[in-house]
Design a protein around this motif. Structure first.
Motif, mmCIF file in Angstrom:
data_model
loop_
_atom_site.group_PDB
_atom_site.id
_atom_site.type_symbol
_atom_site.label_atom_id
_atom_site.label_comp_id
_atom_site.label_asym_id
_atom_site.label_seq_id
_atom_site.Cartn_x
_atom_site.Cartn_y
_atom_site.Cartn_z
ATOM 1 N N VAL A 174 0.829 -1.204 0.000
ATOM 2 C CA VAL A 174 0.000 0.000 0.000
ATOM 3 C C VAL A 174 0.861 1.250 0.000
ATOM 4 C CG1 VAL A 174 -1.584 1.378 1.390
ATOM 5 C CG2 VAL A 174 -2.016 -1.036 1.039
ATOM 6 N N VAL A 175 1.912 1.238 0.809
ATOM 7 C CA VAL A 175 2.769 2.420 0.844
ATOM 8 C C VAL A 175 3.403 2.646 -0.515
ATOM 9 C CG1 VAL A 175 4.883 3.376 1.807
ATOM 10 C CG2 VAL A 175 3.215 2.319 3.300
ATOM 11 N N GLU A 176 3.807 1.567 -1.128
ATOM 12 C CA GLU A 176 4.407 1.701 -2.453
ATOM 13 C C GLU A 176 3.371 2.227 -3.444
ATOM 14 O OE1 GLU A 176 6.743 -1.639 -3.588
ATOM 15 O OE2 GLU A 176 6.377 -1.269 -5.710
ATOM 16 N N TYR A 177 2.169 1.729 -3.319
ATOM 17 C CA TYR A 177 1.099 2.159 -4.210
ATOM 18 C C TYR A 177 0.831 3.644 -4.048
ATOM 19 C CZ TYR A 177 -3.698 2.360 -6.061
ATOM 20 O OH TYR A 177 -4.836 2.669 -6.744
ATOM 21 N N VAL A 178 0.709 4.071 -2.803
ATOM 22 C CA VAL A 178 0.447 5.484 -2.554
ATOM 23 C C VAL A 178 1.598 6.326 -3.066
ATOM 24 C CG1 VAL A 178 0.195 7.220 -0.741
ATOM 25 C CG2 VAL A 178 -1.076 5.100 -0.598
ATOM 26 N N THR A 179 2.818 5.839 -2.815
ATOM 27 C CA THR A 179 3.982 6.591 -3.279
ATOM 28 C C THR A 179 3.961 6.758 -4.793
ATOM 29 O OG1 THR A 179 5.219 5.537 -1.501
ATOM 30 C CG2 THR A 179 6.485 6.718 -3.145
ATOM 31 N N ASP A 180 3.710 5.669 -5.479
ATOM 32 C CA ASP A 180 3.686 5.760 -6.940
ATOM 33 C C ASP A 180 2.589 6.685 -7.420
ATOM 34 O OD1 ASP A 180 4.573 2.256 -7.503
ATOM 35 O OD2 ASP A 180 5.744 4.018 -6.965
ATOM 36 N N MET A 181 1.442 6.565 -6.779
ATOM 37 C CA MET A 181 0.322 7.423 -7.164
ATOM 38 C C MET A 181 0.685 8.893 -6.982
ATOM 39 S SD MET A 181 -2.931 6.036 -7.609
ATOM 40 C CE MET A 181 -3.808 7.272 -6.744
ATOM 41 N N VAL A 182 1.284 9.176 -5.838
ATOM 42 C CA VAL A 182 1.618 10.566 -5.558
ATOM 43 C C VAL A 182 2.628 11.078 -6.571
ATOM 44 C CG1 VAL A 182 2.757 12.094 -3.916
ATOM 45 C CG2 VAL A 182 1.063 10.471 -3.119
ATOM 46 N N LYS A 201 3.041 10.094 -9.575
ATOM 47 C CA LYS A 201 2.370 10.324 -10.852
ATOM 48 C C LYS A 201 1.539 11.602 -10.801
ATOM 49 C CE LYS A 201 2.218 6.651 -13.768
ATOM 50 N NZ LYS A 201 1.607 5.540 -14.462
ATOM 51 N N GLN A 236 2.076 14.109 -9.019
ATOM 52 C CA GLN A 236 2.974 15.252 -9.032
ATOM 53 C C GLN A 236 3.426 15.588 -10.440
ATOM 54 O OE1 GLN A 236 5.838 14.064 -5.979
ATOM 55 N NE2 GLN A 236 5.317 15.928 -4.869
#
Lengths: 210, 128
Positions: free
Chosen positions: B60-68, B70, B72
């Protein structure tokens, strides 16, 4: 069991899995104001201690019976979640407004077994802590300016994602005829499948320093 | 694809020089409690295995990080990161999109309700 995105009757009632609490601060303040606007949810069960901002549930009031009964549970999350979310839950009652959906939900909920009800309650109540999510977002973006709505949106997205993961993992388990709690290998396989489906954002730059 | 390493993980800083009170290192188990309940709600056992929870947290953290990241990318054109950027990201994913719009509108409603309440309170206070 609980299915958010399938042809279940649940689909009819909600569009998507629950997500984390929306509103923070005051609550009691909210409860009266919002309760008044609730459209004829006669249910005395408009129990403020209800579930966090979860899926569009017209069933909020109904469920609260189950919830109050379950109040004696060990889930400490309830404390914080309900404070934050009870107003949200109440407000959801007027806005969802569709008597048809509500009636359907109530019919479904009435037939739940205890275990189902407990699971459903977890589904509704659970969510990411706003503070934790905010901290995470700040650390990712490097900026301090994370608005509350943004935290809400990201928490919501993340929760649905967790749902997809867990559900896919369960599917994997059934395929392998495994039993018991979900194991990491199932989750990894589920994650792999989600990636294939394109539900996981791909990183354009590979992650170097884990 | 092994995400679980021991203890803390260092994350590469992306251009920020803030002495972060928050994180250079990401602590483990930040979302653990929430995740346990969430996973149970979605179909796992009442007591999910700790290693599973840890793995899901990492994912989940990785997912959120990637989403953020993108988001950005979209936002960089404008300057600020806005909620709309996230909504744009998930535009194809209907359950998420619907859920987010619902949450946002509920938030608005609550804000309105709060305002109304405050106004009333003032009136009451002034009456005393």
């Amino acid at each position: 069991m609980t299915n958010k995105q399938s042809k279940d009757p649940f689909e009819v009632a909600f569009e998507s899995p629950p997500d984390s609490p929306i509103s923070p601060d005051e609550n009691e303040a909210q409860a009266p104001a919002v309760a008044i606007t609730s459209d004829g949810q006669e249910d005395d069960d408009v129990n403020p201690n209800f579930l966090p901002a979860n899926p569009s549930t017209s069933t909020a009031p109904l469920i609260s019976t189950g919830v109050t009964a379950a109040a004696g549970k060990t889930k400490e999350e309830e404390e914080e979640e309900e404070e934050e979310n009870m107003d949200v839950e109440l407000s959801k009652v007027p806005s969802s407004g569709d008597p048809d959906k509500m009636a359907k939900m109530q019919a479904i909920l009435a037939q739940f077994t205890e275990e189902q009800m407990s699971r459903y309650e977890s589904f509704r109540r659970s969510g990411f802590q706003k503070s934790n999510m905010k901290r995470l977002l700040v650390s990712i973006t490097g900026s301090q300016k994370i608005s509350v709505p943004m935290t809400i949106v990201v928490s919501g997205i993340a929760k649905i994602f967790v749902g997809e993961l867990v559900e896919t993992a369960r599917v994997v388990m059934t395929e392998r005829n495994d039993l018991g709690p979900i194991r990491p290998c199932h989750v990894r396989e589920a994650y792999r499948r989600l990636k294939l489906e394109g539900k996981v954002p791909k990183r354009s730059v590979s992650r170097l320093f884990r | 694809m092994n995400t679980s390493s021991a203890g803390t993980t260092s994350k590469p800083r992306v251009g920020s020089s803030q002495p972060s009170d928050t994180t250079f290192k990401r602590k483990r188990g930040v979302f653990q409690k929430d995740l346990q309940h969430m996973m149970y709600g979605f179909g796992d056992d009442r007591n999910p295995l700790p290693e599973t929870v840890a793995l899901v947290e990492d994912i989940v953290v990785e997912y959120v990080t990637d989403m953020v990241h993108k988001a950005q990318e979209f936002a960089s054109k404008r300057g600020k990161l806005l909620t709309e950027d996230f909504l744009y990201l998930i535009r194809k994913d209907h359950p998420k999109l619907n859920r987010c719009t619902e949450l946002l509108s509920m938030n608005e409603e609550l804000k309105q309700a709060r305002k109304a309440f405050e106004v009333d309170e003032e009136k009451l206070a002034s009456l005393d």
